[in-house]
Scaffold this motif. Structure first.
Motif, PDB file in Angstrom:
ATOM      1  N   ARG A 131      83.212 100.616   7.081  1.00 12.48           N
ATOM      2  CA  ARG A 131      82.769 100.086   5.792  1.00 12.48           C
ATOM      3  C   ARG A 131      82.536 101.209   4.780  1.00 12.48           C
ATOM      4  O   ARG A 131      82.817 101.045   3.584  1.00 12.48           O
ATOM      5  CB  ARG A 131      81.514  99.230   5.984  1.00 12.48           C
ATOM      6  N   GLU A 181      78.718 101.699  15.445  1.00 12.89           N
ATOM      7  CA  GLU A 181      78.935 102.934  14.696  1.00 12.89           C
ATOM      8  C   GLU A 181      80.308 102.953  14.027  1.00 12.89           C
ATOM      9  O   GLU A 181      80.435 103.357  12.869  1.00 12.89           O
ATOM     10  CB  GLU A 181      78.790 104.127  15.643  1.00 12.89           C
ATOM     11  N   THR A 200      77.686  95.698  13.758  1.00 12.73           N
ATOM     12  CA  THR A 200      76.742  96.789  13.470  1.00 12.73           C
ATOM     13  C   THR A 200      77.032  98.064  14.241  1.00 12.73           C
ATOM     14  O   THR A 200      76.245  99.009  14.190  1.00 12.73           O
ATOM     15  CB  THR A 200      75.305  96.337  13.795  1.00 12.73           C
ATOM     16  N   VAL A 210      80.235 100.613  10.929  1.00 15.34           N
ATOM     17  CA  VAL A 210      79.505 101.206   9.804  1.00 15.34           C
ATOM     18  C   VAL A 210      80.374 102.265   9.129  1.00 15.34           C
ATOM     19  O   VAL A 210      80.455 102.343   7.893  1.00 15.34           O
ATOM     20  CB  VAL A 210      78.177 101.807  10.288  1.00 15.34           C
ATOM     21  N   LYS A 211      81.055 103.087   9.950  1.00 14.50           N
ATOM     22  CA  LYS A 211      81.931 104.119   9.405  1.00 14.50           C
ATOM     23  C   LYS A 211      83.086 103.503   8.633  1.00 14.50           C
ATOM     24  O   LYS A 211      83.444 103.977   7.546  1.00 14.50           O
ATOM     25  CB  LYS A 211      82.470 104.998  10.533  1.00 14.50           C
TER      26      LYS A 211
END
Length: 411
Positions: free
Chosen positions: A154, A148, A146, A151-152
């Motif tokens: 994905r 940063e 999870t 997330v970027k």
């Protein structure tokens, strides 16, 4: 300590711009690839003196290097597979098994992995195995972390899938929707997968069972049709490496929107065969998997990638020509003698050890004697390579992807 042990190597071997890392094996790889390229460039030139093996590897290399034709052909070479994917509908999901088999026969990593391996309990046996797979990101944690950066990444993955599908003819809006749905489906598969650490634990990935027991865990999936499509023998037992994975895979096959499954299979086809597709698709695939994911600044030159492609598809044929040029004469005899001398010295060391019991020394010598010395090339030449030694009989035709057999490569 690291600088003391490795600093000199690092100083003398900066990471090349077309690699994501470097170590002594990469140095060997670069030397070996250059030597293979020399062989392949000569073989592709043709001529009546080429052996059957040289003809195979030369023609393969020449076709791989012909980017002008590849760009001109567009998606035409894979259109039959795209058409098969398009036949899927909510009412004929039963065809999915055969379509996956045909895709995997062309090295397309869809939904799971299947092949052969040594039996963990009997190294003399080769057995079939099947395991989780089909993810576009390297492994489970890329979908579940999870942070940063994750997330970027994905989001970049979704953008990459969108661009690949768009380049293959999808409308941008539909491609984005499909890409987002593909990530959702792959995330569900990832959550049902073992992590990278667990996959390295033999006791967690060895579950040999009768094929009927395994197929009972795949309701609605015609495993026999899959075997036929991938050109596999019908096996009677299989190592079910990841039994926890199949219920979620079957759930996705049966309940996911059929448009998502079709888009997923199209993307898998494009990303696995990118090297043989037009430059825009090939470049986009590198941009994500090379530059973004692994930090490799530049794509490898075409000759390196095509040399590796020949080695992967026709490794035995290329290996035979390599041996004739770089390991001929008494090279193998001298190397085997050196290895035998080392083994004899080890045996004498065992005799002289005072802390080892007589019974343990017997076992140690048995273990030493059981080591198989695989030097240079196999003593029994695979049938694929015998055509130049014997009468010009037809060669056995092998599938494009390694299936239920063992490949030896010369490095």
């Amino acid at each position: 300590m690291y600088k003391f042990a490795c600093g000199h190597f690092n100083a003398n071997h900066p990471i090349p711009s077309d690699q994501s890392e470097v170590d002594p094996f990469h140095v060997l790889y670069n030397v070996n690839t250059q030597e293979l390229s020399t062989i392949l460039e000569k073989a592709q030139a043709g001529g009546a003196t080429r052996s059957p093996d040289e003809q195979k590897i030369g023609d393969y290399f020449k076709a791989c290097m012909n980017t002008t034709l590849i760009n001109a052909e567009g998606l035409k070479p894979i259109q039959p597979l795209l058409d098969k994917i398009d036949t899927l509908s909510p009412t004929n999901r039963a065809e999915l098994a055969a379509i996956i088999g045909e895709l995997q026969r062309h090295s397309v990593n869809a939904f799971f992995g299947f092949g052969e391996q040594q039996d963990f309990t009997d190294a003399t046996k080769q057995i079939a195995f099947i395991q989780q797979g089909g993810l576009g990101l390297p492994e489970k944690d890329y979908y579940t972390r999870t942070g940063e950066k994750d997330v970027k990444l994905r989001a970049q993955y979704v953008a990459h899938i969108t661009k690949m599908l768009t380049l293959a003819g999808s409308r941008p809006e539909q491609a984005l929707k499909d890409a987002q749905n593909i990530l959702t489906m792959e995330t569900a598969l990832a959550n049902a997968s073992l992590g990278a650490v667990d996959m390295r634990e033999p006791e967690k990935t060895y579950h040999l069972q009768p094929i009927a027991t395994f197929t009972a865990a795949l309701p609605g999936f015609n495993f026999t049709a899959y075997e036929d499509a991938i050109h596999s023998p019908h096996v009677t037992e299989i190592n079910n490496s990841t039994p926890q994975f199949w219920s979620e895979m079957i759930k996705q096959m049966q309940t996911a929107d059929i448009a998502t499954i079709k888009a997923y299979l199209r993307y898998q086809l494009l990303t696995n065969l990118h090297r043989n597709l037009p430059k825009q698709l090939d470049d986009e695939n590198f941009d994500f998997y090379g530059l973004i994911l692994y930090g490799q600044p530049e794509q490898q030159p075409r000759w390196k990638r095509c040399s590796a492609a020949v080695d992967g598809a026709l490794g035995e044929a290329l290996g035979k020509v390599y041996v004739d040029q770089y390991f001929a004469g008494d090279s193998k005899t001298r190397m085997l003698q050196m290895v035998h001398d080392i083994e004899a010295a080890m045996s004498r060391d065992v005799d002289q050890i005072d802390w080892m019991s007589p019974a343990t020394k017997v076992r140690a010598r048995e273990k030493l004697a059981s080591v198989a010395n695989k030097i240079g090339y196999p003593d029994k030449v695979p049938r694929l390579l015998q055509s130049h030694r014997q009468a010009r009989r037809p060669n056995r035709q092998l599938p494009a992807r390694r299936r239920l057999r063992e490949r030896s490569r010369t490095q």
